[in-house]
Design a protein around this motif. Structure first.
Motif, short mmCIF file in Angstrom:
data_model
loop_
_atom_site.label_atom_id
_atom_site.label_comp_id
_atom_site.label_asym_id
_atom_site.label_seq_id
_atom_site.Cartn_x
_atom_site.Cartn_y
_atom_site.Cartn_z
N THR A 15 -7.09 10.20 14.23
CA THR A 15 -5.79 10.75 13.86
C THR A 15 -5.73 10.86 12.34
O THR A 15 -6.55 10.28 11.62
N PHE A 16 -4.74 11.57 11.86
CA PHE A 16 -4.56 11.69 10.42
C PHE A 16 -4.26 10.32 9.81
O PHE A 16 -4.65 10.05 8.68
N ARG A 17 -3.65 9.46 10.59
CA ARG A 17 -3.36 8.10 10.11
C ARG A 17 -4.66 7.33 9.82
O ARG A 17 -4.74 6.58 8.85
N ASP A 18 -5.67 7.48 10.67
CA ASP A 18 -6.97 6.85 10.43
C ASP A 18 -7.55 7.34 9.10
O ASP A 18 -8.04 6.56 8.29
N ASP A 19 -7.46 8.64 8.91
CA ASP A 19 -8.01 9.22 7.69
C ASP A 19 -7.21 8.78 6.46
O ASP A 19 -7.77 8.55 5.40
N LEU A 20 -5.89 8.67 6.62
CA LEU A 20 -5.06 8.20 5.50
C LEU A 20 -5.35 6.74 5.16
O LEU A 20 -5.31 6.35 3.99
N SER A 21 -5.68 5.94 6.16
CA SER A 21 -6.06 4.54 5.89
C SER A 21 -7.30 4.49 5.02
O SER A 21 -7.39 3.70 4.08
N PHE A 22 -8.26 5.36 5.33
CA PHE A 22 -9.47 5.43 4.51
C PHE A 22 -9.14 5.93 3.11
O PHE A 22 -9.59 5.37 2.11
N LEU A 23 -8.34 6.98 3.02
CA LEU A 23 -7.96 7.53 1.72
C LEU A 23 -7.22 6.50 0.89
O LEU A 23 -7.47 6.37 -0.32
N ALA A 24 -6.34 5.74 1.51
CA ALA A 24 -5.57 4.72 0.79
C ALA A 24 -6.48 3.63 0.22
O ALA A 24 -6.17 3.04 -0.81
N SER A 25 -7.60 3.38 0.87
CA SER A 25 -8.52 2.36 0.35
C SER A 25 -9.30 2.86 -0.86
O SER A 25 -9.77 2.07 -1.66
N ARG A 26 -9.45 4.15 -1.02
CA ARG A 26 -10.24 4.72 -2.12
C ARG A 26 -9.37 5.32 -3.23
O ARG A 26 -9.81 5.44 -4.36
N LEU A 27 -8.14 5.72 -2.92
CA LEU A 27 -7.30 6.46 -3.87
C LEU A 27 -6.94 5.68 -5.14
O LEU A 27 -7.01 6.25 -6.23
N PRO A 28 -6.57 4.40 -5.08
CA PRO A 28 -6.20 3.71 -6.33
C PRO A 28 -7.31 3.70 -7.37
O PRO A 28 -7.07 3.98 -8.55
N ARG A 29 -8.52 3.42 -6.95
CA ARG A 29 -9.64 3.40 -7.90
C ARG A 29 -9.87 4.79 -8.49
O ARG A 29 -10.08 4.95 -9.69
#
Length: 185
Positions: A15-29
């Motif tokens: 789901t898009f939520r799975d992908d957003l979880s991954f994005l959220a782990s990489r976005l701050p850096r």
């Protein structure tokens, strides 16, 4: 989903939520690197185009120059702090919408040799442990950084809850055998 065997198999409709979880782990850096680089570039441009009347003050009072820079550029900085993450999210959402549904139905097979990812469209990706450089566990994902620098993820909800610890142990053991380094977040 199998338990008790050397292979751990899990299936999921991403789901898009799975992908957003991954994005959220990489976005701050990514944002911090982008902001730092952008700020240095803007500061260099600002110094290059600043009026000649600023130069005597900047030589005598260097902090005046930094203060003046931020007073001139605060609006651009504020727009960048909000705009860059929103732009990345918008692009990511558009890419996700274009991703075909059969490619979102994923089956993961994890064993002592690596991770085999297949989708309903028939595409497959075999990732041996020798390619995994670092691992990380979040509340919803198992993250793996490859030797190429790319990151791959396995959503925890693809696997039985009873398999999560065994899967994490297998991922850590495989990545340590392949290269080195595992962390849990």
């Amino acid at each position: 989903m199998q338990t008790g065997s050397p292979k751990i198999i899990g299936s999921i409709d991403l789901t898009f939520r799975d992908d957003l979880s991954f994005l959220a782990s990489r976005l701050p850096r990514f944002c911090l690197i982008t902001y730092g680089t952008g700020l240095a570039i803007l500061f260099g441009i600002w110094i290059a185009v600043s009026p000649a009347t600023y130069w005597p003050y900047m030589r005598e009072y260097p902090l005046w120059g930094v203060e003046r820079f931020f007073s001139d550029m605060w609006l651009s900085a504020a727009i960048a702090v909000v705009g860059i993450p929103l732009l990345i999210l918008a692009i990511h959402a558009l890419q996700w919408r274009r991703f075909p549904a059969p490619n979102k139905a994923i089956t993961y097979t994890v064993d002592t040799t690596g991770v085999l990812t297949t989708d309903a469209a028939g595409a497959g990706l075999n990732m041996p442990w020798s390619m995994v450089q670092r691992t990380r566990r979040t509340r919803s994902l198992f993250l793996m950084q490859l030797t190429t620098g790319a990151w791959r993820y396995l959503p925890m909800r693809a696997f039985a809850a009873a398999d999560h610890d065994r899967l994490w142990d297998l991922i850590q053991a495989g990545s340590k055998a392949g290269t080195a380094g595992a962390t849990s977040a």
